[in-house]
Scaffold this motif. Sequence first.
Motif, PDB file in Angstrom:
ATOM      1  N   VAL A 102      -0.110 -12.051   0.657  1.00  0.00           N
ATOM      2  CA  VAL A 102      -0.599 -11.366  -0.548  1.00  0.00           C
ATOM      3  C   VAL A 102      -1.482 -10.809  -0.226  1.00  0.00           C
ATOM      4  CG1 VAL A 102      -1.500 -11.519  -2.444  1.00  0.00           C
ATOM      5  CG2 VAL A 102       0.117 -12.997  -2.058  1.00  0.00           C
ATOM      6  N   ALA A 103      -2.826 -10.737   0.775  1.00  0.00           N
ATOM      7  CA  ALA A 103      -3.429 -10.265   1.361  1.00  0.00           C
ATOM      8  C   ALA A 103      -3.270  -8.891   3.021  1.00  0.00           C
ATOM      9  CB  ALA A 103      -4.605 -10.961   2.217  1.00  0.00           C
ATOM     10  N   TYR A 104      -2.421  -8.981   2.957  1.00  0.00           N
ATOM     11  CA  TYR A 104      -1.550  -8.615   4.410  1.00  0.00           C
ATOM     12  C   TYR A 104      -0.921  -7.815   3.146  1.00  0.00           C
ATOM     13  CZ  TYR A 104       0.108  -7.165   9.072  1.00  0.00           C
ATOM     14  OH  TYR A 104       0.662  -6.398  10.163  1.00  0.00           O
ATOM     15  N   ALA A 105       0.001  -7.717   2.293  1.00  0.00           N
ATOM     16  CA  ALA A 105       1.143  -6.873   2.118  1.00  0.00           C
ATOM     17  C   ALA A 105      -0.345  -6.205   1.385  1.00  0.00           C
ATOM     18  CB  ALA A 105       1.483  -7.271   0.727  1.00  0.00           C
ATOM     19  N   ARG A 106      -0.994  -6.283   0.379  1.00  0.00           N
ATOM     20  CA  ARG A 106      -2.324  -5.418  -0.003  1.00  0.00           C
ATOM     21  C   ARG A 106      -2.636  -4.363   0.938  1.00  0.00           C
ATOM     22  NH1 ARG A 106      -5.096  -8.368  -4.318  1.00  0.00           N
ATOM     23  NH2 ARG A 106      -3.381  -9.423  -5.953  1.00  0.00           N
ATOM     24  N   PHE A 107      -3.852  -4.867   1.554  1.00  0.00           N
ATOM     25  CA  PHE A 107      -3.620  -4.277   3.204  1.00  0.00           C
ATOM     26  C   PHE A 107      -2.790  -2.884   3.846  1.00  0.00           C
ATOM     27  CE2 PHE A 107      -4.048  -3.094   7.505  1.00  0.00           C
ATOM     28  CZ  PHE A 107      -5.875  -2.881   7.379  1.00  0.00           C
ATOM     29  N   LEU A 108      -1.466  -3.128   3.971  1.00  0.00           N
ATOM     30  CA  LEU A 108      -0.795  -2.276   4.427  1.00  0.00           C
ATOM     31  C   LEU A 108      -0.211  -1.338   3.330  1.00  0.00           C
ATOM     32  CD1 LEU A 108       2.194  -4.382   6.233  1.00  0.00           C
ATOM     33  CD2 LEU A 108       0.050  -3.730   7.251  1.00  0.00           C
ATOM     34  N   ALA A 109      -0.011  -2.149   1.617  1.00  0.00           N
ATOM     35  CA  ALA A 109      -0.051  -1.029   0.548  1.00  0.00           C
ATOM     36  C   ALA A 109      -1.417   0.023   0.611  1.00  0.00           C
ATOM     37  CB  ALA A 109       0.211  -1.995  -0.516  1.00  0.00           C
ATOM     38  N   GLY A 110      -2.459  -0.305   1.014  1.00  0.00           N
ATOM     39  CA  GLY A 110      -3.170   0.581   0.516  1.00  0.00           C
ATOM     40  C   GLY A 110      -3.042   1.595   1.927  1.00  0.00           C
ATOM     41  N   LEU A 111      -2.539   1.588   3.059  1.00  0.00           N
ATOM     42  CA  LEU A 111      -3.269   1.691   4.692  1.00  0.00           C
ATOM     43  C   LEU A 111      -1.514   2.746   3.917  1.00  0.00           C
ATOM     44  CD1 LEU A 111      -2.933   0.135   7.452  1.00  0.00           C
ATOM     45  CD2 LEU A 111      -5.277   1.092   6.550  1.00  0.00           C
ATOM     46  N   GLU A 112      -0.890   2.466   3.479  1.00  0.00           N
ATOM     47  CA  GLU A 112       0.331   3.508   2.808  1.00  0.00           C
ATOM     48  C   GLU A 112       0.178   4.732   2.183  1.00  0.00           C
ATOM     49  OE1 GLU A 112       4.118   4.696   3.256  1.00  0.00           O
ATOM     50  OE2 GLU A 112       3.278   3.428   4.625  1.00  0.00           O
ATOM     51  N   GLU A 113      -0.681   3.784   1.177  1.00  0.00           N
ATOM     52  CA  GLU A 113      -1.558   4.914  -0.696  1.00  0.00           C
ATOM     53  C   GLU A 113      -2.222   5.822   0.259  1.00  0.00           C
ATOM     54  OE1 GLU A 113      -0.854   1.846  -3.136  1.00  0.00           O
ATOM     55  OE2 GLU A 113      -2.518   2.203  -2.907  1.00  0.00           O
ATOM     56  N   GLU A 114      -3.169   5.198   1.441  1.00  0.00           N
ATOM     57  CA  GLU A 114      -4.085   6.465   1.665  1.00  0.00           C
ATOM     58  C   GLU A 114      -3.755   7.422   3.057  1.00  0.00           C
ATOM     59  OE1 GLU A 114      -6.951   6.909  -0.124  1.00  0.00           O
ATOM     60  OE2 GLU A 114      -5.518   5.383  -1.269  1.00  0.00           O
ATOM     61  N   ARG A 115      -2.826   7.165   3.243  1.00  0.00           N
ATOM     62  CA  ARG A 115      -2.388   7.754   4.866  1.00  0.00           C
ATOM     63  C   ARG A 115      -2.898   9.536   4.490  1.00  0.00           C
ATOM     64  NH1 ARG A 115       3.227   7.023   7.311  1.00  0.00           N
ATOM     65  NH2 ARG A 115       4.157   7.685   5.231  1.00  0.00           N
ATOM     66  N   GLY A 116      -2.561   9.739   3.796  1.00  0.00           N
ATOM     67  CA  GLY A 116      -1.842  11.351   3.339  1.00  0.00           C
ATOM     68  C   GLY A 116      -3.368  11.542   2.458  1.00  0.00           C
ATOM     69  N   ALA A 117      -4.369  10.971   2.727  1.00  0.00           N
ATOM     70  CA  ALA A 117      -5.571  11.104   2.214  1.00  0.00           C
ATOM     71  C   ALA A 117      -6.422  11.624   2.621  1.00  0.00           C
ATOM     72  CB  ALA A 117      -5.759  10.232   0.480  1.00  0.00           C
ATOM     73  N   GLY A 118      -6.941  11.767   3.333  1.00  0.00           N
ATOM     74  CA  GLY A 118      -7.396  12.185   3.890  1.00  0.00           C
ATOM     75  C   GLY A 118      -8.714  10.612   4.262  1.00  0.00           C
ATOM     76  N   VAL A 119      -8.850   9.890   3.608  1.00  0.00           N
ATOM     77  CA  VAL A 119      -9.439   8.953   3.956  1.00  0.00           C
ATOM     78  C   VAL A 119     -10.243   7.994   4.799  1.00  0.00           C
ATOM     79  CG1 VAL A 119     -10.716   6.650   2.311  1.00  0.00           C
ATOM     80  CG2 VAL A 119      -9.119   8.583   1.304  1.00  0.00           C
ATOM     81  N   PRO A 120     -11.455   7.825   5.937  1.00  0.00           N
ATOM     82  CA  PRO A 120     -11.457   7.275   6.948  1.00  0.00           C
ATOM     83  C   PRO A 120     -11.173   6.018   6.866  1.00  0.00           C
ATOM     84  CG  PRO A 120     -13.352   8.047   6.065  1.00  0.00           C
ATOM     85  CD  PRO A 120     -13.000   8.649   5.057  1.00  0.00           C
ATOM     86  N   ALA A 121     -10.414   5.332   7.773  1.00  0.00           N
ATOM     87  CA  ALA A 121      -9.511   4.149   8.536  1.00  0.00           C
ATOM     88  C   ALA A 121     -10.969   3.121   7.928  1.00  0.00           C
ATOM     89  CB  ALA A 121      -9.808   3.887   9.633  1.00  0.00           C
ATOM     90  N   ALA A 122     -11.856   3.269   8.341  1.00  0.00           N
ATOM     91  CA  ALA A 122     -13.038   2.400   7.876  1.00  0.00           C
ATOM     92  C   ALA A 122     -13.177   1.868   6.471  1.00  0.00           C
ATOM     93  CB  ALA A 122     -14.822   2.301   8.686  1.00  0.00           C
ATOM     94  N   GLU A 123     -13.354   3.242   5.459  1.00  0.00           N
ATOM     95  CA  GLU A 123     -13.850   2.877   4.418  1.00  0.00           C
ATOM     96  C   GLU A 123     -12.143   2.211   3.935  1.00  0.00           C
ATOM     97  OE1 GLU A 123     -16.852   6.487   3.862  1.00  0.00           O
ATOM     98  OE2 GLU A 123     -14.323   6.208   2.702  1.00  0.00           O
TER      99      GLU A 123
END
Length: 440
Positions: free
Chosen positions: A56-77
Motif C-alpha cells: 500500500v505504501a509503495y503504491a501510494r508513493f508511485l502514485a504520488g510520483l506519477e501525479e506530481e511528475r508534471g506539476a514541477g514540485v521538487p522530488a524531496a517535497e
Amino acid sequence: MSQSPAVPLPNPKERRRLREARSLTQAEVAARIGVSRETVRAWESGRTHPRGQRRVAYARFLAGLEEERGAGVPAAEVSAGASAQARPEARVVRPEAQAARPKDQTPPGACVRPEARERSSAPTPAQVQAEAEARAEERARARDLAEARAKAGAEAKAGAEAEAGAAASAAPEESLTAEAAFDALCARTAPALVRQAYALTGRRALAQESVERAFQLAWQRWPEVAVDRDPAGWVRAAAHEYALSPWHRFRPAHRAPDVPPADKTQRALLAALLDLPPAQRRTLLLYDGVGLGLPETAAETEASTPAAAGRLLHAREAVADHLRAADEPPEVLHEHLGALGGTERLQVPRPARVRIGSERRARLWTRVAIAFTALIIGATALTVRTAPTRYEPPQSPGRAISGVPPRMGPGPLSYEDEVLREKLRKEPARGPARLVPTAE
C-alpha cells in the motif's frame, strides 16, 4: 475480518522509470517507505513484490510520483508528502465512517469490522463528524500541496535570477585582459597583504618588499594563478613565505629593529607576535586575523590539522599573557590583528610597477642563465681541446742499487778498493771468468 484485495502496482520497469524521472535514488525511496535499499532494488527488478502495508505504501508513493511528475514540485517535497501518507501503520476504519463512506472510497488495505456491514446506512452524528474530519484532512493536504508548489516556483525563480546575475557578473570578467585582471587582484588584496606582512615581520620595508615580490611571482606565473580557485590565497602564501624567510637576518638593513607603532595596543600586540616562533605567528594571523578555517590554515602552513590547532592554542596563550601584562584586554584579538598596521604609513605596490619589475627580473634571470650556459659550454670545449688524446704512462721513480761503488774522483783508494784492485789484477784475463775459454 475480511481482507482487502491486493493494490495494483505498475510493472517493474515503470517503477524504476518513475523513480529516475524524479531523480531519486533507491536509498531515498527505501528511507521513505521504511525498507532497505536491497528490497527496493528487488521490487524494481521484479524478483520480489511488496505485500501488505508495504505494498500500500509503495503504491501510494508511485502514485504520488506519477501525479506530481508534471506539476514541477521538487522530488524531496514529493517524497516527503508521500512518506507522510505512506506510514506502515495498520488503519482500522470506524464502522460509522465506513458506513458513511461510499464503497469506492474505502481505503485500500483498511480493515473493516463485520458488524459495520450489517448496520443501516442512515447518517449518525458520529458519521457526520468522521466525514467532516476526512474532508478537513483532504483540505489540509491540498493546502500543503499548493504551498509546496508555490515554494518550488519561488525557488526556481530565485535560482534563475541567481544564474542570470552570475552570468551577468561573469561576462565582464571574461572580457578582461590579463593585465586588467592582475591589476584588479593587486588593487583588491595588496593593502591587506602589506598589513599582514608587517604583523609577521614588524618591518615596514620588508613588508612592502614581500608583497611586491609575491605579486611579481604571480605575474610571472599568471596562467597558473589565473585559473587557481583562490588567487588571493596563492599570493598571500607567497608573501608570507618571503616575509618569514630566515635569510633576511643576514641583511645589514634588517639587523637594527624598526620603529615600533605609536599606538600602545598595537605596540604590545606586535611585541607579542614577534616573540612567537614564525610557525605559530603565521598560524595565529591566518586563523584569527584573516579568518581562515583550521583545515585551510593547516594546509597553507603545510602542517596537519592537530599540529595547527596546537600552534594556535600556544600562540593565543602567549599573546594573551603579553596583552594582560600591558593592561590590554585579550578578548578582542581578531579586531586587534585586523587593525594592526592600519595607522602605519605602509606603501602599497602599484600594479603597473609590479608588472614592469616582474618582466625586468624575468629578463635579467634569463640573461644570467644564458651567460652561465655559455660559460659551461666554453669550459667544456676548452677541456676537450686541451685534453691528451693518448695515454702516457708515468715514469717509475729511481732506486739505489747495492754492491756498486759510488763514482769518485782521483784520490787515495780505500782499503776495500785496494783489495778489489789486487783481486782483479790476479785474474788471468779481463772480464768475468765464465767468458774465458779453458783448455781441454
